[in-house]
Design a protein around this motif. Sequence first.
Motif, PDB file in Angstrom:
ATOM      1  N   GLY A 164      11.659  30.228 -31.610  1.00  9.44           N
ATOM      2  CA  GLY A 164      12.934  30.889 -31.363  1.00  9.44           C
ATOM      3  C   GLY A 164      14.057  30.329 -32.204  1.00  9.44           C
ATOM      4  N   GLU A 165      15.158  29.994 -31.531  1.00 10.94           N
ATOM      5  CA  GLU A 165      16.327  29.435 -32.217  1.00 10.94           C
ATOM      6  C   GLU A 165      16.534  28.008 -31.704  1.00 10.94           C
ATOM      7  OE1 GLU A 165      18.088  31.086 -34.450  1.00 10.94           O
ATOM      8  OE2 GLU A 165      17.211  33.072 -34.202  1.00 10.94           O
ATOM      9  N   SER A 166      17.441  27.304 -32.367  1.00 13.81           N
ATOM     10  CA  SER A 166      17.646  25.911 -31.992  1.00 13.81           C
ATOM     11  C   SER A 166      18.064  25.785 -30.521  1.00 13.81           C
ATOM     12  CB  SER A 166      18.705  25.271 -32.895  1.00 13.81           C
ATOM     13  OG  SER A 166      19.874  26.060 -32.889  1.00 13.81           O
ATOM     14  N   TYR A 167      18.821  26.755 -30.004  1.00  6.01           N
ATOM     15  CA  TYR A 167      19.256  26.679 -28.607  1.00  6.01           C
ATOM     16  C   TYR A 167      18.172  27.155 -27.640  1.00  6.01           C
ATOM     17  CZ  TYR A 167      20.328  31.522 -29.849  1.00  6.01           C
ATOM     18  OH  TYR A 167      20.245  32.806 -30.317  1.00  6.01           O
ATOM     19  N   ALA A 168      17.127  27.761 -28.132  1.00  2.00           N
ATOM     20  CA  ALA A 168      16.012  28.225 -27.290  1.00  2.00           C
ATOM     21  C   ALA A 168      14.739  28.252 -28.130  1.00  2.00           C
ATOM     22  CB  ALA A 168      16.310  29.620 -26.732  1.00  2.00           C
ATOM     23  N   PRO A 169      14.158  27.099 -28.381  1.00  2.00           N
ATOM     24  CA  PRO A 169      13.000  27.049 -29.313  1.00  2.00           C
ATOM     25  C   PRO A 169      11.764  27.784 -28.792  1.00  2.00           C
ATOM     26  CG  PRO A 169      13.910  24.852 -28.907  1.00  2.00           C
ATOM     27  CD  PRO A 169      14.541  25.761 -27.916  1.00  2.00           C
ATOM     28  N   ARG A 170      11.584  27.825 -27.484  1.00  2.00           N
ATOM     29  CA  ARG A 170      10.484  28.555 -26.827  1.00  2.00           C
ATOM     30  C   ARG A 170       9.109  27.960 -27.058  1.00  2.00           C
ATOM     31  NH1 ARG A 170       9.071  33.623 -28.026  1.00  2.00           N
ATOM     32  NH2 ARG A 170      10.216  33.832 -29.985  1.00  2.00           N
ATOM     33  N   GLY A 171       8.810  27.488 -28.223  1.00  2.00           N
ATOM     34  CA  GLY A 171       7.465  26.998 -28.516  1.00  2.00           C
ATOM     35  C   GLY A 171       7.311  26.748 -30.010  1.00  2.00           C
ATOM     36  N   VAL A 172       6.052  26.670 -30.416  1.00  2.00           N
ATOM     37  CA  VAL A 172       5.772  26.281 -31.795  1.00  2.00           C
ATOM     38  C   VAL A 172       4.844  27.293 -32.450  1.00  2.00           C
ATOM     39  CG1 VAL A 172       5.023  24.354 -33.228  1.00  2.00           C
ATOM     40  CG2 VAL A 172       5.714  23.932 -30.895  1.00  2.00           C
ATOM     41  N   LYS A 173       5.055  27.481 -33.736  1.00  2.00           N
ATOM     42  CA  LYS A 173       4.136  28.304 -34.519  1.00  2.00           C
ATOM     43  C   LYS A 173       3.414  27.414 -35.526  1.00  2.00           C
ATOM     44  CE  LYS A 173       5.641  32.498 -35.694  1.00  2.00           C
ATOM     45  NZ  LYS A 173       6.615  33.470 -36.253  1.00  2.00           N
ATOM     46  N   LEU A 174       2.196  27.727 -35.753  1.00  2.00           N
ATOM     47  CA  LEU A 174       1.359  26.944 -36.659  1.00  2.00           C
ATOM     48  C   LEU A 174       0.974  27.829 -37.845  1.00  2.00           C
ATOM     49  CD1 LEU A 174      -0.686  24.569 -37.284  1.00  2.00           C
ATOM     50  CD2 LEU A 174      -2.314  25.806 -35.854  1.00  2.00           C
ATOM     51  N   ARG A 175       1.013  27.242 -39.027  1.00  2.02           N
ATOM     52  CA  ARG A 175       0.668  28.029 -40.213  1.00  2.02           C
ATOM     53  C   ARG A 175      -0.149  27.162 -41.155  1.00  2.02           C
ATOM     54  NH1 ARG A 175       2.727  30.585 -45.158  1.00  2.02           N
ATOM     55  NH2 ARG A 175       3.785  28.669 -45.710  1.00  2.02           N
ATOM     56  N   VAL A 176      -1.396  27.520 -41.327  1.00  2.00           N
ATOM     57  CA  VAL A 176      -2.251  26.828 -42.295  1.00  2.00           C
ATOM     58  C   VAL A 176      -2.488  27.811 -43.434  1.00  2.00           C
ATOM     59  CG1 VAL A 176      -4.509  25.799 -42.713  1.00  2.00           C
ATOM     60  CG2 VAL A 176      -3.350  25.425 -40.524  1.00  2.00           C
ATOM     61  N   PHE A 177      -2.262  27.327 -44.633  1.00  4.66           N
ATOM     62  CA  PHE A 177      -2.344  28.227 -45.782  1.00  4.66           C
ATOM     63  C   PHE A 177      -3.239  27.620 -46.855  1.00  4.66           C
ATOM     64  CE2 PHE A 177      -0.851  29.320 -50.044  1.00  4.66           C
ATOM     65  CZ  PHE A 177      -1.013  30.701 -50.009  1.00  4.66           C
ATOM     66  N   ALA A 178      -4.056  28.450 -47.471  1.00  2.00           N
ATOM     67  CA  ALA A 178      -4.892  27.973 -48.584  1.00  2.00           C
ATOM     68  C   ALA A 178      -4.953  29.045 -49.663  1.00  2.00           C
ATOM     69  CB  ALA A 178      -6.305  27.670 -48.085  1.00  2.00           C
ATOM     70  N   ARG A 179      -4.927  28.577 -50.893  1.00  2.00           N
ATOM     71  CA  ARG A 179      -5.011  29.511 -52.024  1.00  2.00           C
ATOM     72  C   ARG A 179      -6.218  29.178 -52.878  1.00  2.00           C
ATOM     73  NH1 ARG A 179      -0.674  28.188 -55.447  1.00  2.00           N
ATOM     74  NH2 ARG A 179      -2.116  27.444 -57.024  1.00  2.00           N
ATOM     75  N   PHE A 180      -6.917  30.197 -53.302  1.00  3.27           N
ATOM     76  CA  PHE A 180      -8.118  30.029 -54.111  1.00  3.27           C
ATOM     77  C   PHE A 180      -8.012  30.878 -55.380  1.00  3.27           C
ATOM     78  CE2 PHE A 180      -9.175  29.514 -49.685  1.00  3.27           C
ATOM     79  CZ  PHE A 180     -10.002  28.407 -49.652  1.00  3.27           C
TER      80      PHE A 180
END
Lengths: 596, 156
Positions: B56-72
């Motif tokens: 979310g926003e700094s005043y209401a983060p709500r939780g976390v998102k995860l992003r794993v990225f790979a390029r080939f």
Amino acid sequence: MTVILVPAHVPAFRTLESTPARALTFATDLRAVTVGVKDVQGWAEGIAAPAWQGDTAAAHDHAATRFARRLDNAEAALDRAVTAADRFEARLTILSSLRLRLEEERRAVNGDATTLRADVTASGSAATEAEIAVLQRRGERLMTRATTVIAEIEEWVRRYDDTEADFIAALAGVDTLVEGRLAAEDPGRVDVGPLVERFDSLRGDPERLNAWWLSLTRAQRAALSTEIPHRVGNANGIPARDRDEANRAALTSDLDYWAQRDGDSQLSGEERSAAENAAHIQEQIDEYRAELDPLTGRELLHLLVYAPGSHSGDGAVAIAFGDPDKADHVSVNVPGLTSETSSTDGNLDKTHDLHRAALDEDNGSVSSIYWLDYDAPSGNPIKPWEIPDLGGVALTVKADAGGERFADFIDGLRGSDEGDRAHLTAIGHSYGSTAVGHGLQDGAEVDDAILIGSPGQPESTAASLTDADVWVGSKDHDPVSLLGSGDRGGVGALGHDPAADDFGGVRFETGDGSLRIEDLLGNHTSYFEDESLDNMAHVVADNDHLVTEQPHRGEDGGGHLTLSELLAASTGASVLDGVGTAGEWLWEHSVLGGIL
Amino acid sequence: MVVLAGCSAGGDTEDRSRFEALEQEALDVVDGVLHDIAGETDMAFEAGTRATSICGESYAPRGVKLRVFARFAAPAEMATDDAMAATGEALTGDGWELDPQPRERIVLATREDLEIRFDFAGVVQVHITAGCIETSDGVAREIGDRPTKDLDWADG
């Protein structure tokens, strides 16, 4: 004997050892060094002799002059190297795109050859004359394709070799002191002073600035972007790619400078704040550094605004995924309350999600921009005592000023747009929607405007706000969206509720959000998810017919709670749910009544 | 959306554990099926990152998102359609459910809370993500602030 020609497999060819992304990194580093040298050179030229007399003064002048001249030689050499690096990167970008096409064709030819060989084997001696004729024609066509792709690959390899050789030669031409001096004395050396004057005179007129910029030689552009990188990077109308390069140079140079100042314990409070903002921006670049734009082989991310010390220390930043000058569809996402450079991370992630969703619309290329170049008020949107002068003049003034800057930025995008005019969508969230509304009032030339979680608009109807199509995302359980005036609306301190029936926008489906009181702010911050995100992607990619709607507030089926009713109902819902934290949450936000 | 109940101090520990388990699962995907696919299609790993951010926003983060990225790099010899088919097969064999293709050259699949997406456009870019992992605000800020790391890729 019947002969069916099947081409041998076209062998794999050289990969790009020097990629556009790596060349960009090299050019950025080189540019940053040049910026640093120019700063010192400027200082050296301006050294005033102390109040010394006689031989001492003469010795000082002599030393200072020699120092300045040597730096000037280095500057001239670096200018040439930067120009060479820019040319190298541009040529690699073309070669990279070409390689993708050739590689695709090579593998397709090989695949088709394998299939044909199998078909020939399978047909055996029982094949009819007609079948043999078909196989022969397939073989001939394939031979032609194989011959063509081999020739194109050979040409590509030659161009690649030339590109590397030219770059190496250009660098080798300025790698000694003598060559630096010769570069400085070259009568054809770019005289950057008049260019800077002309540049400054055109700032504020994006179309003319763009036309003039494109008329410059590569060396002139390179000299400007190292002489005044911050101004070039932030000037509306300069091509996005050049803004990105200048801003990255400015960022790298600034970080080096502030690190040295910090090491010498000389960093002021303002500098520290700006340095922290710059570090946040660098972190974002690092996060997305590996992701490439498949069309160009360059990094997907473009740094379009970099001003870490502006807006009372909050800083300014704009980051694009994809090149907005080349994209068919461009969106600009403006965040709201509490946004500052240090909060770019989460907002940028949302912009990235939208970018991907809009690309998946499969309706052309897309560039998605996160824009924070206005002074967003600080504080919790439903803790009004934390926001100075809520409902007063200050908030409106900030939205108005932000809107003006936003309209200027949009003018810049129009000014640097290449090819067919891009389909452009403005997106404002929360207070950012109010700022966007003011920008629309100022004539921001967008095709669509999306207002999400809006606390109010400066006009009471979409038609009076803009000629663009106006789309509204407004969850009924988002308390901020209930602040605007309108059907059963709130105080309207920031204007009219765009979700109201009389406003005349299209209210797209977002769902209402959870009714639990501890989720209300979550409702306000989750528009870049689920059906709401899908609908925004439809608009951004100009697939309006796919947008799903929900009734306006005040329309049949558009019944909703007022803010005070929502707070009462949500408190009850939380208690009924037996959520232990509801009481605590309510206590923390106990002055909610203040915004009614 | 991954929903976690409770936001008390004990809940913080659970939130962290839940996130770390999901992150480990994503990294296991990298070490497992992604390696298999890269080997089978002869795609050379070029670069990758793993990053987190608040939902979310700094005043209401709500939780976390995860992003794993790979390029080939693009598959050396296999045609794109064949590489996509091989990718789909490998994912299905690893328990992933293939989702409808949003556009050409995309392979999209989900397995419980994770989504994996292959974009075969010249280079091959792979995202492994989870929706918003709901946590307490404190845990969200703590995890969301973690710096981006390079993705470890073990050859062989």
